[in-house]
Design an enzyme around this catalytic site. Structure first.
Site, PDB file in Angstrom:
ATOM      1  N   ASP A 114      59.314 -50.468 -20.995  1.00  0.00           N
ATOM      2  CA  ASP A 114      59.405 -49.572 -22.146  1.00  0.00           C
ATOM      3  C   ASP A 114      58.906 -50.380 -23.340  1.00  0.00           C
ATOM      4  O   ASP A 114      59.650 -51.139 -23.954  1.00  0.00           O
ATOM      5  CB  ASP A 114      60.851 -49.101 -22.351  1.00  0.00           C
ATOM      6  CG  ASP A 114      60.976 -48.149 -23.527  1.00  0.00           C
ATOM      7  OD1 ASP A 114      60.064 -48.116 -24.381  1.00  0.00           O
ATOM      8  OD2 ASP A 114      61.990 -47.430 -23.601  1.00  0.00           O
ATOM      9  N   PHE A 128      74.962 -36.468 -28.727  1.00  0.00           N
ATOM     10  CA  PHE A 128      74.968 -37.012 -30.091  1.00  0.00           C
ATOM     11  C   PHE A 128      74.034 -36.249 -31.030  1.00  0.00           C
ATOM     12  O   PHE A 128      74.228 -36.237 -32.227  1.00  0.00           O
ATOM     13  CB  PHE A 128      74.609 -38.510 -30.079  1.00  0.00           C
ATOM     14  CG  PHE A 128      73.269 -38.810 -29.478  1.00  0.00           C
ATOM     15  CD1 PHE A 128      73.129 -38.951 -28.113  1.00  0.00           C
ATOM     16  CD2 PHE A 128      72.149 -38.951 -30.277  1.00  0.00           C
ATOM     17  CE1 PHE A 128      71.889 -39.224 -27.540  1.00  0.00           C
ATOM     18  CE2 PHE A 128      70.901 -39.221 -29.726  1.00  0.00           C
ATOM     19  CZ  PHE A 128      70.781 -39.347 -28.356  1.00  0.00           C
ATOM     20  N   TYR A 154      38.652 -29.507 -26.850  1.00  0.00           N
ATOM     21  CA  TYR A 154      39.706 -29.386 -25.842  1.00  0.00           C
ATOM     22  C   TYR A 154      39.617 -30.546 -24.854  1.00  0.00           C
ATOM     23  O   TYR A 154      40.631 -31.128 -24.456  1.00  0.00           O
ATOM     24  CB  TYR A 154      39.614 -28.049 -25.101  1.00  0.00           C
ATOM     25  CG  TYR A 154      40.834 -27.806 -24.233  1.00  0.00           C
ATOM     26  CD1 TYR A 154      41.954 -27.161 -24.758  1.00  0.00           C
ATOM     27  CD2 TYR A 154      40.881 -28.271 -22.921  1.00  0.00           C
ATOM     28  CE1 TYR A 154      43.092 -26.971 -23.989  1.00  0.00           C
ATOM     29  CE2 TYR A 154      42.024 -28.093 -22.147  1.00  0.00           C
ATOM     30  CZ  TYR A 154      43.120 -27.447 -22.677  1.00  0.00           C
ATOM     31  OH  TYR A 154      44.246 -27.268 -21.921  1.00  0.00           O
ATOM     32  N   ARG A 162      76.026 -44.888 -32.763  1.00  0.00           N
ATOM     33  CA  ARG A 162      75.613 -45.425 -31.470  1.00  0.00           C
ATOM     34  C   ARG A 162      76.893 -45.964 -30.843  1.00  0.00           C
ATOM     35  O   ARG A 162      77.229 -47.125 -31.017  1.00  0.00           O
ATOM     36  CB  ARG A 162      74.562 -46.536 -31.636  1.00  0.00           C
ATOM     37  CG  ARG A 162      73.141 -46.021 -31.723  1.00  0.00           C
ATOM     38  CD  ARG A 162      72.719 -45.374 -30.433  1.00  0.00           C
ATOM     39  NE  ARG A 162      71.357 -44.854 -30.424  1.00  0.00           N
ATOM     40  CZ  ARG A 162      71.049 -43.573 -30.179  1.00  0.00           C
ATOM     41  NH1 ARG A 162      71.980 -42.675 -30.008  1.00  0.00           N
ATOM     42  NH2 ARG A 162      69.801 -43.185 -30.112  1.00  0.00           N
ATOM     43  N   LYS A 207      57.062 -45.506 -33.092  1.00  0.00           N
ATOM     44  CA  LYS A 207      57.684 -46.761 -33.534  1.00  0.00           C
ATOM     45  C   LYS A 207      56.573 -47.752 -33.921  1.00  0.00           C
ATOM     46  O   LYS A 207      55.975 -47.595 -34.963  1.00  0.00           O
ATOM     47  CB  LYS A 207      58.582 -47.333 -32.432  1.00  0.00           C
ATOM     48  CG  LYS A 207      59.373 -46.286 -31.634  1.00  0.00           C
ATOM     49  CD  LYS A 207      60.542 -45.657 -32.375  1.00  0.00           C
ATOM     50  CE  LYS A 207      61.113 -44.431 -31.692  1.00  0.00           C
ATOM     51  NZ  LYS A 207      61.691 -44.598 -30.391  1.00  0.00           N
ATOM     52  N   PHE A 236      68.666 -46.828 -22.522  1.00  0.00           N
ATOM     53  CA  PHE A 236      68.293 -46.091 -23.724  1.00  0.00           C
ATOM     54  C   PHE A 236      68.497 -44.607 -23.390  1.00  0.00           C
ATOM     55  O   PHE A 236      68.243 -44.180 -22.267  1.00  0.00           O
ATOM     56  CB  PHE A 236      66.853 -46.377 -24.144  1.00  0.00           C
ATOM     57  CG  PHE A 236      66.506 -45.658 -25.422  1.00  0.00           C
ATOM     58  CD1 PHE A 236      67.007 -46.104 -26.637  1.00  0.00           C
ATOM     59  CD2 PHE A 236      65.733 -44.503 -25.413  1.00  0.00           C
ATOM     60  CE1 PHE A 236      66.739 -45.415 -27.807  1.00  0.00           C
ATOM     61  CE2 PHE A 236      65.469 -43.815 -26.588  1.00  0.00           C
ATOM     62  CZ  PHE A 236      65.966 -44.266 -27.787  1.00  0.00           C
ATOM     63  N   THR A 237      68.928 -43.842 -24.388  1.00  0.00           N
ATOM     64  CA  THR A 237      69.361 -42.449 -24.152  1.00  0.00           C
ATOM     65  C   THR A 237      68.351 -41.626 -23.335  1.00  0.00           C
ATOM     66  O   THR A 237      68.671 -41.171 -22.240  1.00  0.00           O
ATOM     67  CB  THR A 237      69.617 -41.768 -25.502  1.00  0.00           C
ATOM     68  OG1 THR A 237      68.478 -41.949 -26.331  1.00  0.00           O
ATOM     69  CG2 THR A 237      70.842 -42.362 -26.184  1.00  0.00           C
TER      70      THR A 237
HETATM   71  C1  LIG Z   1      62.180 -43.772 -29.216  1.00  0.00           C
HETATM   72  C2  LIG Z   1      62.300 -44.425 -27.939  1.00  0.00           C
HETATM   73  C3  LIG Z   1      62.051 -43.729 -26.737  1.00  0.00           C
HETATM   74  C4  LIG Z   1      61.742 -42.245 -26.694  1.00  0.00           C
HETATM   75  O1  LIG Z   1      60.584 -41.918 -27.370  1.00  0.00           O
HETATM   76  P1  LIG Z   1      60.393 -40.513 -28.143  1.00  0.00           P
HETATM   77  O2  LIG Z   1      59.031 -40.639 -28.745  1.00  0.00           O
HETATM   78  O3  LIG Z   1      61.483 -40.401 -29.159  1.00  0.00           O
HETATM   79  O4  LIG Z   1      60.456 -39.429 -27.138  1.00  0.00           O
HETATM   80  C5  LIG Z   1      62.132 -44.452 -25.557  1.00  0.00           C
HETATM   81  N1  LIG Z   1      62.469 -45.757 -25.539  1.00  0.00           N
HETATM   82  C6  LIG Z   1      62.710 -46.444 -26.668  1.00  0.00           C
HETATM   83  C7  LIG Z   1      63.065 -47.893 -26.593  1.00  0.00           C
HETATM   84  C8  LIG Z   1      62.666 -45.798 -27.897  1.00  0.00           C
HETATM   85  O5  LIG Z   1      62.932 -46.494 -29.009  1.00  0.00           O
END
Ligand SMILES: *Cc1c(COP(=O)(O)O)cnc(C)c1O
Length: 463
Positions: free
Chosen positions: A221, A455, A78, A388, A264, A130-131
Site C-alpha cells: 500500500d 466511523f 474515451y 481513530r 495523498k 487500514f480501514t
Molecule cells: C487513503 C488510504 C487508502 C484508501 O484510499 P482512498 O483514495 O481514500 O480510497 C488506503 N490506504 C491508505 C494507507 C490510505 O491512507
C-alpha cells in the site's frame, strides 16, 4: 559531554501562495448547534461550519500552478488519452512497476486486487490494518492478521520504525495456517493507524526474503510511500545521501505490486493507482477495471485528473516539499509538548495523534473517549479532527462485538500545502484550552450505527 549545538536554522515552505480561499469563523453557539446536528461525528459536519479542517489529508491538498495548468490540457478522449500515457510513464519512472491500471481512488484499487488475489478462507498478514484495505480483504473472504511489531501499539514508545513487521508474528501465522492460505503479505508505510510511523528498508528486505523463501507474494500500500522514503533517508544508516526517488524505487523493487491513493502523496484531489510487475495480475485488473471503474485508459478519472496526478508524482519526490510537510507536523507536535498534551511519539509523517486514553482517562472505552475529544475540540474552536479508536475499529465480523483497540486516538491530519504556521498555533491553543477543562468532559453514547465503516456515518449523543 558533547557541546550542545544552539544555532539551528529553521525551514520554510518551498512555495508561495497564489490563490486564497476564505474560511468562516463561527461562534460557540453556532458550533454547539452544528455538532448536535452532526451527531457529534466530525465526518458529518458541513465543511462550511469548520474553521481549520484537519479531518484528513486525503484529497484536501493544494495543487501547484503546474498541476492546475495540467488540468487545462486534459485529453478527454474515451480511449487512449494522452494524459494516461504520461501517467503510465511516470508510474514506471517513480514506482518502477511496468504495468499500470488507473482507478478513481485507492479503495477501488484495493477492491480489484483483493478480488483478484484472495480466496475464501485466506489470511492476509499486514503491518496494522487500514480501514478500507482490511474491509476489501474481508469482503473478498480473507481474515486480516496484524503482524506489526509490539512497539507500534505503545503510543509512548520512541522506536524510529514503528511500522516494521514482526517476522516472528508472521512466521507464527505461516506455521499455523500454512503458506498456501496466505496469498500475499500486505505492507503499508508510514502506518496510518499506528500514528504515521514508517518501516525501515532493513525490515522490508527481511520480510521480502522471508516471503520469497515461503513463496508468498508481497504487496505494497504505497499511498504514503514518499513519506516513508523521507523517514528512511532521515533515520536509517546508509540512506542519508540517497534521493527520495532512489529510496522509493528501491522500496518498490521488493514488491510484486502496489496500490496508491493519489489523494495523498500525489497532491491531487482524486485518483488511484494499481501497478504491478505481474503481467497476469495486470491483465485481470485491466479486465476488471472496465466493470467497476471505466475503460483501462481512464479508470473512473478524467484526462485532466490523470495529468494532475502525473505532475504531482514529479513533485511528491522533491525533498524540500516533504521536509516542509513533515516539518509542519513536527512543529505542531513540539508546540503541544509545551503544554504537556499527550500524543503518539515519535511525531508521525502526516498527522498528530492525540492520546485520548491519557487525555480523558475518566471516560471508559465504550463511551468513546476519542470520539468525545474530537467533538470537544471542534466545539472549542471549529478545528476538525477525527476519531481513530473503538469507533474506527468496528465490530468483529464473527462475534459482532466491538473490537477494543489498544490505541484510542484523535487524528489531526495536515492537508499538504494548505495551512500556515499561524493556523497551527491557533489549533494548539484550542487543544490546550480543552486540556485545561478535561475533567469536566463526559463521554458519548452511540445512537445510530451503520454496518460498514461505522466511523463515517455513526451518530452519537452526549451522556
Ligand atoms: C487513503 C488510504 C487508502 C484508501 O484510499 P482512498 O483514495 O481514500 O480510497 C488506503 N490506504 C491508505 C494507507 C490510505 O491512507
Amino acid at each position: 559531554m558533547a557541546k550542545k549545538k544552539i544555532l539551528k536554522r529553521s525551514w520554510a515552505e518551498p512555495f508561495k501562495i497564489k490563490v486564497v480561499e476564505p474560511i468562516k469563523m463561527t461562534t460557540r453557539a453556532d458550533r454547539e448547534k452544528a455538532a448536535k446536528e452532526a451527531g457529534y461525528n466530525t465526518f458529518l459536519l458541513k465543511s462550511e461550519d469548520v474553521y481549520i479542517d484537519l479531518l484528513t489529508d486525503s484529497g484536501t491538498n493544494a495543487m501547484s500552478d503546474r498541476q492546475w495548468a495540467g488540468m487545462m490540457i486534459g485529453d478527454e478522449a474515451y480511449a487512449g488519452s494522452r494524459n494516461f500515457y504520461y501517467l503510465w510513464d511516470n508510474v514506471k519512472k517513480f514506482y518502477g512497476m511496468p504495468y499500470f491500471v488507473p482507478a478513481h481512488q485507492g479503495r477501488a484499487a484495493e477492491h480489484m486486487i483483493s478480488q483478484i488475489l484472495i480466496k475464501q478462507g485466506d489470511y492476509i498478514p499486514g503491518n496494522m490494518y487500514f480501514t478500507t484495505t482490511r474491509l476489501h480483504q474481508e469482503l473478498a473472504g480473507a481474515t486480516f492478521v496484524d503482524v506489526i511489531i509490539d512497539e507500534a501499539h505503545d503510543p509512548l514508545n520512541e522506536h524510529p520504525f514503528k511500522g516494521n513487521v514482526d517476522i516472528k508474528k508472521l512466521d507464527k501465522l505461516v506455521s499455523e495456517v500454512g503458506a498456501k492460505k496466505i496469498p500475499y503479505v500486505c505492507m503499508a508505510g508510514p502506518v496510518n493507524m499506528a500514528g504515521g510511523q514508517p518501516f525501515s528498508m532493513k525490515n522490508l528486505k527481511e520480510v521480502a526474503q522471508y516471503c520469497k523463501q515461503k513463496k508468498i507474494k508481497l504487496w505494497f500500500d504505497a499511498t504514503r510511500a514518499c513519506e516513508n522514503a523521507y523517514f528512511i533517508k532521515e533515520r536509517e544508516k546508509g540512506y542519508a545521501n540517497k534521493t527520495v526517488t532512489q529510496i522509493l524505487k528501491e522500496m518498490c523493487s521488493y514488491f510484486e505490486g502496489l496500490w496508491v491513493s493519489a489523494k495523498k502523496d500525489l497532491m491531487v484531489n482524486i485518483g488511484g493507482i494499481l501497478a504491478t510487475k505481474n503481467k497476469k495480475v495486470f491483465e485481470q485488473a485491466r479486465n476488471m477495471v472496465v466493470v467497476y471503474e471505466g475503460l483501462h485508459t481512464y479508470g473512473g478519472l478524467a484526462g485532466r485528473d490523470m495529468e494532475a496526478m502525473a505532475v504531482g508524482m514529479e513533485e511528491m519526490v522533491e525533498y524540500d516539499n516533504i521536509k516542509a510537510r513533515i516539518g509542519q507536523v513536527e512543529y505542531c507536535g513540539h508546540q503541544l509538548e509545551k503544554y504537556g498534551i499527550p500524543f503518539v511519539k515519535p511525531i508521525g509523517g502526516h498527522a498528530i495523534f492525540l492520546d485520548a486514553k491519557k487525555f480523558l482517562p475518566h471516560i471508559k472505552q465504550d463511551q468513546f473517549p476519542a470520539q468525545t475529544l474530537a467533538a470537544e475540540i471542534y466545539l472549542d474552536s471549529g478545528v476538525r479532527g477525527m476519531e481513530r479508536g473503538i469507533v474506527s475499529a468496528g465490530r468483529d465480523p464473527e462475534t459482532g462485538k466491538h473490537r477494543y483497540p489498544k490505541l484510542e486516538l484523535v487524528r489531526l491530519t495536515f492537508p499538504r500545502r494548505v495551512y500556515t504556521q499561524a493556523h497551527i498555533d491557533v489549533t494548539v491553543e484550542s487543544i490546550a484550552e480543552v486540556y485545561d477543562n478535561r475533567k469536566k468532559i463526559k463521554g458519548l453514547k452511540m445512537i445510530y450505527e451503520p454496518k460498514y465503516l461505522r466511523f463515517f456515518q455513526g451518530r452519537f449523543e452526549r451522556i
